[in-house]
Motif scaffolding. Structure first.
Motif, PDB file in Angstrom:
ATOM      1  N   ARG A  55      32.626  51.615  72.262  1.00  0.00           N
ATOM      2  CA  ARG A  55      33.181  52.730  73.070  1.00  0.00           C
ATOM      3  C   ARG A  55      34.162  52.196  74.114  1.00  0.00           C
ATOM      4  NH1 ARG A  55      35.874  55.703  74.510  1.00  0.00           N
ATOM      5  NH2 ARG A  55      35.641  57.804  75.392  1.00  0.00           N
ATOM      6  N   ARG A  56      33.835  51.060  74.699  1.00  0.00           N
ATOM      7  CA  ARG A  56      34.730  50.453  75.684  1.00  0.00           C
ATOM      8  C   ARG A  56      36.022  49.963  75.035  1.00  0.00           C
ATOM      9  NH1 ARG A  56      29.853  47.253  78.859  1.00  0.00           N
ATOM     10  NH2 ARG A  56      29.375  48.955  80.339  1.00  0.00           N
ATOM     11  N   ILE A  57      35.899  49.435  73.828  1.00  0.00           N
ATOM     12  CA  ILE A  57      37.094  48.982  73.109  1.00  0.00           C
ATOM     13  C   ILE A  57      38.034  50.153  72.864  1.00  0.00           C
ATOM     14  CG2 ILE A  57      37.903  48.228  70.833  1.00  0.00           C
ATOM     15  CD1 ILE A  57      37.090  45.901  72.505  1.00  0.00           C
ATOM     16  N   GLU A  58      37.487  51.293  72.444  1.00  0.00           N
ATOM     17  CA  GLU A  58      38.328  52.452  72.179  1.00  0.00           C
ATOM     18  C   GLU A  58      39.016  52.935  73.452  1.00  0.00           C
ATOM     19  OE1 GLU A  58      39.043  53.406  69.193  1.00  0.00           O
ATOM     20  OE2 GLU A  58      37.671  51.897  68.427  1.00  0.00           O
ATOM     21  N   ALA A  59      38.289  52.884  74.576  1.00  0.00           N
ATOM     22  CA  ALA A  59      38.900  53.274  75.853  1.00  0.00           C
ATOM     23  C   ALA A  59      39.986  52.278  76.251  1.00  0.00           C
ATOM     24  CB  ALA A  59      37.824  53.346  76.935  1.00  0.00           C
ATOM     25  N   ALA A  60      39.756  51.017  75.983  1.00  0.00           N
ATOM     26  CA  ALA A  60      40.745  49.987  76.316  1.00  0.00           C
ATOM     27  C   ALA A  60      42.009  50.167  75.485  1.00  0.00           C
ATOM     28  CB  ALA A  60      40.140  48.601  76.077  1.00  0.00           C
ATOM     29  N   ALA A 115      46.098  43.650  79.744  1.00  0.00           N
ATOM     30  CA  ALA A 115      44.738  43.346  79.305  1.00  0.00           C
ATOM     31  C   ALA A 115      43.755  43.457  80.468  1.00  0.00           C
ATOM     32  CB  ALA A 115      44.677  41.953  78.687  1.00  0.00           C
ATOM     33  N   ALA A 116      44.170  42.989  81.648  1.00  0.00           N
ATOM     34  CA  ALA A 116      43.303  43.060  82.827  1.00  0.00           C
ATOM     35  C   ALA A 116      43.023  44.501  83.206  1.00  0.00           C
ATOM     36  CB  ALA A 116      43.946  42.318  83.997  1.00  0.00           C
ATOM     37  N   GLU A 117      44.058  45.351  83.131  1.00  0.00           N
ATOM     38  CA  GLU A 117      43.865  46.772  83.452  1.00  0.00           C
ATOM     39  C   GLU A 117      42.985  47.458  82.413  1.00  0.00           C
ATOM     40  OE1 GLU A 117      48.129  47.606  85.719  1.00  0.00           O
ATOM     41  OE2 GLU A 117      47.979  47.787  83.519  1.00  0.00           O
ATOM     42  N   ALA A 118      43.162  47.087  81.145  1.00  0.00           N
ATOM     43  CA  ALA A 118      42.343  47.666  80.086  1.00  0.00           C
ATOM     44  C   ALA A 118      40.884  47.267  80.242  1.00  0.00           C
ATOM     45  CB  ALA A 118      42.864  47.239  78.719  1.00  0.00           C
ATOM     46  N   ALA A 119      40.654  45.994  80.558  1.00  0.00           N
ATOM     47  CA  ALA A 119      39.291  45.505  80.744  1.00  0.00           C
ATOM     48  C   ALA A 119      38.606  46.228  81.891  1.00  0.00           C
ATOM     49  CB  ALA A 119      39.302  43.997  80.997  1.00  0.00           C
ATOM     50  N   TYR A 161      36.276  37.914  78.875  1.00  0.00           N
ATOM     51  CA  TYR A 161      35.270  38.449  77.942  1.00  0.00           C
ATOM     52  C   TYR A 161      35.876  39.575  77.112  1.00  0.00           C
ATOM     53  CZ  TYR A 161      31.101  40.826  76.248  1.00  0.00           C
ATOM     54  OH  TYR A 161      30.147  41.433  75.454  1.00  0.00           O
ATOM     55  N   PHE A 162      36.662  40.433  77.749  1.00  0.00           N
ATOM     56  CA  PHE A 162      37.325  41.519  77.030  1.00  0.00           C
ATOM     57  C   PHE A 162      38.233  40.977  75.929  1.00  0.00           C
ATOM     58  CE2 PHE A 162      41.413  43.925  76.943  1.00  0.00           C
ATOM     59  CZ  PHE A 162      40.989  44.962  76.134  1.00  0.00           C
ATOM     60  N   LEU A 185      42.391  54.427  67.124  1.00  0.00           N
ATOM     61  CA  LEU A 185      41.202  54.665  66.319  1.00  0.00           C
ATOM     62  C   LEU A 185      40.191  55.451  67.131  1.00  0.00           C
ATOM     63  CD1 LEU A 185      40.806  51.186  64.663  1.00  0.00           C
ATOM     64  CD2 LEU A 185      41.944  53.190  63.740  1.00  0.00           C
ATOM     65  N   LYS A 186      39.601  56.443  66.542  1.00  0.00           N
ATOM     66  CA  LYS A 186      38.595  57.254  67.229  1.00  0.00           C
ATOM     67  C   LYS A 186      37.280  57.159  66.486  1.00  0.00           C
ATOM     68  CE  LYS A 186      41.915  60.514  69.165  1.00  0.00           C
ATOM     69  NZ  LYS A 186      42.296  61.932  69.294  1.00  0.00           N
ATOM     70  N   GLU A 187      36.177  57.452  67.246  1.00  0.00           N
ATOM     71  CA  GLU A 187      34.860  57.423  66.634  1.00  0.00           C
ATOM     72  C   GLU A 187      34.756  58.530  65.603  1.00  0.00           C
ATOM     73  OE1 GLU A 187      33.688  54.208  67.813  1.00  0.00           O
ATOM     74  OE2 GLU A 187      31.953  55.390  67.343  1.00  0.00           O
TER      75      GLU A 187
END
Length: 308
Positions: free
Chosen positions: A249-254, A264-268, A278-279, A306-308
């Motif tokens: 879920r966090r990956i999709e939000a990122a 990348a820092a803002e996405a994490a 880690y992200f 990509l969505k769930e």
């Protein structure tokens, strides 16, 4: 796994040698109103059948009401206890170490199937706040009650060769339970589906809080389940472990943040990952590319999210 088992063994309060001593490792007995247990754990397995009345079973901090004709299994190392109530109750208890079954090559791999049934992975499906235990079908209930009565009598007499009979009876008991449970699941997971509403509450909780630090205990509480049983139902319902689900879920939000031009820092930070390094590792492992490469390749194509 070895470390986990060692940790659980350290926590256990009732060990096989203390309970069974040098005698044959099967015990069958009745308990009734006035008998209760403080929260504890043990190395051996217990099968409890509520003959009459009601009481409250405490499992990993959650309370489950028990009623007549409920049957449930306590796997090794699970913290539990029985709280006495004013209502009269009678329970038949059968306890034995798992090695009683798994030690026989005759039951390999079939023995693993029986053991799997009696442990959390499958029998967890009979414990929840709304349906605290499995209630056997009418025919199975009659057979189970008759078998348990015979086991009680055999254990009390302890005549010559009683060990052979009791071991055979334990296997028969497990088989009856496994068959009854399989019949209940025959329509494609009715029991699991009956808990879907509770897992959906946990999913909604995750959706609201995935950007924060999340613990499985919080999600289990949202579902009104103990952690062990929640873990089983959550995987059955979503096809993923709690950790895998939250990470995805966090990956999709990122991805959304990256496609909006974020770093990348803002996405994490925006998706709830503890740090950028880690992200980056998780993103590369699950998506096959780095966050910056993903943004470069898909930055002008929002529809590719990509969505769930």
């Amino acid at each position: 796994m070895a470390g986990y088992m060692e940790e659980m063994t350290e926590k256990v309060k009732m060990r096989n040698e203390d309970t069974f001593g040098g005698s044959f490792p099967v015990r069958v007995y009745k308990v009734s109103t006035g008998w209760c247990q403080e929260t504890h754990s043990h190395e051996y397995m217990q099968i409890w059948y509520v003959v009459s009345g009601s009481c409250t079973h405490i499992v990993e901090g959650a309370e489950y009401p028990l009623r007549a004709k409920n049957i449930f299994v306590i796997p090794p190392f699970v913290e539990h206890g029985l709280k006495d109530e004013r209502d009269n109750f009678t329970i038949i208890c059968c306890e034995f170490p798992a090695e009683l079954i798994t030690g026989d090559n005759l039951f390999d791999p079939a023995g693993r199937g029986l053991l799997r049934y009696t442990c959390i992975e499958s029998f967890a499906a009979v414990l929840s706040r709304t349906r605290p235990c499995h209630t056997p079908g009418e025919l199975s209930r009659v057979m189970l009650e008759q078998l348990l009565d015979e086991m009680l009598a055999e254990y009390d007499r302890r005549a010559e060769y009683y060990e052979i009979i009791l071991k055979a009876d334990v296997l028969k008991l497990l088989t009856l339970l496994a068959r009854d449970y399989s019949e209940a699941m025959a329509d494609g997971g009715a029991i699991v589906r009956s808990y879907s509403a509770y897992i959906d509450k946990a999913v909604a909780f995750i959706e609201e809080n995935f950007r924060d630090k999340l613990h499985i205990e919080d999600a289990a509480k949202a579902a009104s389940m103990s952690v062990s049983y929640f873990s089983y139902f959550f995987r059955e319902r979503t096809g993923r472990s709690f950790r895998e689900y939250v990470s995805q879920r966090r990956i999709e939000a990122a991805k959304v943040i990256l496609l909006q031009g974020g770093t990348a820092a803002e996405a994490a930070a925006g998706a709830g990952f503890p740090d950028t390094a880690y992200f980056n590792r998780v993103f590369k492992k699950t998506q096959g590319v780095t966050p910056s490469a993903f943004r470069r390749i898909n930055g002008t194509k929002p529809e590719t999210i990509l969505k769930e």
